[in-house]
Design an enzyme around this catalytic site. Structure first.
Site, PDB file in Angstrom:
ATOM      1  N   ASP A 186       0.805  -1.286   0.721  1.00 23.46           N
ATOM      2  CA  ASP A 186      -0.002   0.049  -0.101  1.00 23.46           C
ATOM      3  C   ASP A 186       0.903   1.246  -0.173  1.00 23.46           C
ATOM      4  O   ASP A 186       0.947   2.678   0.324  1.00 23.46           O
ATOM      5  CB  ASP A 186      -0.755   0.173   1.385  1.00 23.46           C
ATOM      6  CG  ASP A 186      -2.221  -0.624   0.456  1.00 23.46           C
ATOM      7  OD1 ASP A 186      -2.122  -0.978  -0.472  1.00 23.46           O
ATOM      8  OD2 ASP A 186      -3.568   0.020   1.711  1.00 23.46           O
ATOM      9  N   ASP A 222      -8.091  -6.625  13.550  1.00 24.75           N
ATOM     10  CA  ASP A 222      -7.827  -8.226  13.898  1.00 24.75           C
ATOM     11  C   ASP A 222      -9.370  -8.467  15.595  1.00 24.75           C
ATOM     12  O   ASP A 222      -8.992  -8.963  14.951  1.00 24.75           O
ATOM     13  CB  ASP A 222      -6.230  -7.740  14.474  1.00 24.75           C
ATOM     14  CG  ASP A 222      -6.388  -6.637  14.856  1.00 24.75           C
ATOM     15  OD1 ASP A 222      -6.680  -5.991  15.505  1.00 24.75           O
ATOM     16  OD2 ASP A 222      -4.424  -6.941  15.671  1.00 24.75           O
TER      17      ASP A 222
END
Length: 693
Positions: free
Chosen positions: A268, A421
């Site tokens: 990214d 997460d």
């Protein structure tokens, strides 16, 4: 001279003298007469104290004095360095930048602390004036208000009115708040003790997940083949110039059949030079026969969650059964998949296998050592106990293997928080999936070496869970899981360990304690200030026994970090702007000794056997070489220090309260306030850890 007493006569088996006394007379008059009571009397050890003389005692005293002077000189040198740093950074502002407060909540917290500091300075001046005028009205911790006839002057009358107002209105409010915080403190301490007892039980019973037999052996009649599942490995990264090479190298060396493994490098980065470097590293391993793919998103939304979600939408992912995730600074051992994936065999309810982190730079500086203490307790105690007894814990975002069906069943990666997460772990738990934590499987990584990077990381780790709690609370309440699992998620997982801990730590030790110095009627007991915190710090440091000498700095630093954690918790709970702020943790690119040796060996081979990058044109190769040369020759950015206003304001508040405690002769409170104030001062001046570029 005191008579000598032979204690052996009292408990000896035979108290009667043995042998005949002998008298020896020497002709030389310089010798004296020696009487021997027994055959062994001449060979008894001589009392050491009787052998010492005045010169020996003088040398011992001089040695002790030398040590004392050395200790005092060391303390004086440390104080001189601290004063020099204060002069350089606060007064002259050399090489420093001021902390940038983006959040309105952060600015409000700073102004509140500053107001407390100004009031404490005013109260201290008034209390010192009253002390030297003999206005002492405390006897045995009781307040005695003088009568009207005893008042002398208008200043005395103002002081007496302040005492009455303080005792009637301010002290009860502080006492109620302190009692509430102490109750939360005891509840959280009891939770820590239960976790430690659970860890001791696991060690005592040797409980751990085990792999039975050979899980990959095929069931054909000949029994000669092995059936390995298809595994996808993802490495999400963003502008990871320092660590991209070693992470890709470690993942490409995983011991797994090459035709059953696919590696996705999910880049990214918005820096084109870093993109070219990563492309070159991927091409290098691709030409060695590794099944590796480079992916770069055109629309970079959702941070890491958006990156993972985009990668999972690829059509070829449907052919894979498991996905392993590693952040850019993680270096798994070659046998990582062999130690984790087999646990899924014959266990259809298992959705996640999480490995433990190990740190290549844990001894780099004081900051990394203190982080190692915290993270060792997190993995050794929290993750392991929850994994064994509850089959649930928060996914750590990396060094774990997911069953892809679990991700799909739980709704996949969502971009709604900065703790994607934890988000996917909670949703998977509500859908009935179980987790396993492997404490024996370790993956090398880094911890932040600068306070600025660590502070931003902790802000994200403490604001995200509160934001997630607001979003997940309706789903938790309406889910079909057992009531005790709902209670565990709401009361323990979110409220106690994510909200209550930073709240009471900051309120009790950074606000209430200094206030009690100016309001003695609401005094905190010594066991709250000293005994219980030291005991809990001792429990926290047990998983990292080599860090025991750092128990006092650890206790002080945890209280110092409570400011950042409290601010982050409030930001996430009320969904302020900084609760959705994602800052990539700055990494130094540290590598373990085996990695350095392997890199040197690979470079030697590359020099002897130059190879071309398959799939790259000549122009791309020349561009890549130019970028590498520019990276090597470019001057390194200058490192600067930052000044953290909230920490500095609290430092002066605590030091002011320490000076006020001297008037009350409160020993333990004074030392705690003094050392805690110094720790806030060191952090506020950015004197802990490395500096940021």
């Amino acid at each position: 001279m005191a008579p000598s007493i032979d204690f052996s006569r009292l408990w000896g088996k035979d108290s009667s003298r043995k042998g005949t006394p002998v008298v020896v007379t020497m002709e030389n008059p310089n010798y004296s007469v020696l009487e021997i009571d027994g055959p062994d009397a001449a060979f008894r050890p001589v009392d050491k104290d009787r052998g010492k003389n005045a010169k020996q005692f003088t040398w011992v005293l001089l040695l002790k004095a030398h040590r004392a002077v050395g200790c005092l000189s060391w303390l004086g040198n440390a104080l001189w360095i601290l004063l020099g740093a204060i002069k350089k950074r606060l007064i002259f502002g050399q090489g420093v930048t001021m902390e940038n407060e983006k959040s309105g909540r952060g600015r409000l917290l700073f102004r509140t602390i500053l107001a407390f500091l100004l009031m404490s300075l005013a109260f201290l001046a008034f209390e010192v004036f009253a002390h030297f005028n003999g206005w002492h009205y405390f006897h045995n911790h009781g307040l005695h208000i003088p009568q009207t006839l005893e008042i002398k002057g208008w200043l005395h009358a103002i002081y007496v009115a302040w005492l009455e107002f303080r005792a009637d209105y301010i002290a009860p409010s502080i006492q109620v708040l302190s009692s509430f915080c102490v109750a939360l403190f005891l509840i959280q301490s009891a939770d820590r003790m239960l976790l430690c007892l659970g860890c001791f039980w696991i060690k005592y019973k040797k409980i751990k997940p085990r792999i039975e037999g050979d899980p990959f052996k095929s069931d054909d009649l000949e029994g000669l083949g092995y059936d390995y599942p298809m595994v996808l490995v993802q490495i999400p990264m963003c502008n990871e110039r320092e660590v991209y090479e070693q992470s890709i190298s470690a993942v490409c060396q995983l011991d797994w059949p090459k035709d059953r493994l696919l590696i996705q490098v999910l880049d990214d980065s918005d820096d084109e030079s870093i993109q070219w470097l990563i492309k070159g590293e991927v091409s290098k391993w691709s030409q060695k026969g590794i099944n590796i793919i480079y992916r770069h998103r055109l629309v970079r939304t959702g941070y890491k969650a958006g990156n993972l979600k985009s990668a999972m939408n690829c059509d070829y992912v449907k052919a894979y059964e498991f996905v392993a995730i590693f952040d850019a600074d993680f270096q798994p051992n070659p046998d990582f998949l062999m130690q984790t994936v087999p646990h899924f065999k014959d266990n259809p309810e298992l959705g996640l296998v999480q490995a433990r982190w190990a740190f290549v730079n844990k001894d780099e500086n004081l900051l990394t050592r203190l982080q190692n203490i915290n993270l060792c307790f997190h993995f050794e105690v929290e993750q392991q106990v929850n994994g064994v007894f509850i089959n649930f814990f928060g996914f750590n975002g990396t060094a774990g293997v997911w069953r892809i069906k679990t991700l799909e069943d739980s709704g996949g990666w969502l971009e709604r928080t900065t703790v994607e997460d934890m988000d996917i772990a909670v949703r998977a738990h509500l859908n009935g999936w179980k987790f396993i934590f492997l404490n024996d499987v370790k993956v090398l990584c880094e911890v932040p070496e600068s306070y600025e990077a660590y502070r931003k990381q902790q802000h994200r780790w403490h604001s995200g869970p509160m934001h997630l709690f607001r979003l997940c609370l309706p789903a938790i309440i309406t889910s079909k899981v057992a009531v005790w699992k709902k209670a565990n998620l709401i009361l323990l997982f979110f409220l106690l360990r994510k909200l209550i801990l930073p709240f009471y730590s900051f309120t009790l030790f950074c606000i209430i304690l200094p206030l009690t110095m100016f309001v003695p009627e609401a005094e905190l007991p010594v066991w709250v200030i000293c005994y219980v915190p030291v005991f809990m710090s001792f429990l926290n440091i047990l998983p990292a026994p080599r860090s025991f000498p750092f128990i006092v700095p650890y206790l002080l630093f945890e209280n110092t970090m409570s400011v950042t954690k409290f601010n982050a918790m409030v930001s996430g709970l009320f969904q302020l702007g900084s609760s959705y702020e994602w800052v990539v943790t700055k990494k130094a690119g540290r590598a373990s000794e085996p990695d350095l040796l392997a890199a040197a060996e690979r470079e030697t081979k590359a020099m002897n056997h130059p190879q071309l990058y398959r799939g790259s044109s000549d122009s791309e190769l020349s561009e890549l070489n130019k970028l590498k040369e520019h990276q090597e020759t470019a001057p390194k950015p200058k490192k600067t220090n930052k000044l953290y206003r909230k920490e500095l304001a609290l430092a002066f508040l605590l030091l002011t309260a320490a000076v006020r405690s001297l008037l009350s002769a409160q020993g333990v409170h004074f030392y705690f306030l003094l050392f805690q104030g110094v720790s806030f001062l060191l952090v506020g001046l950015d004197l802990i850890g490395e500096q940021m570029s």
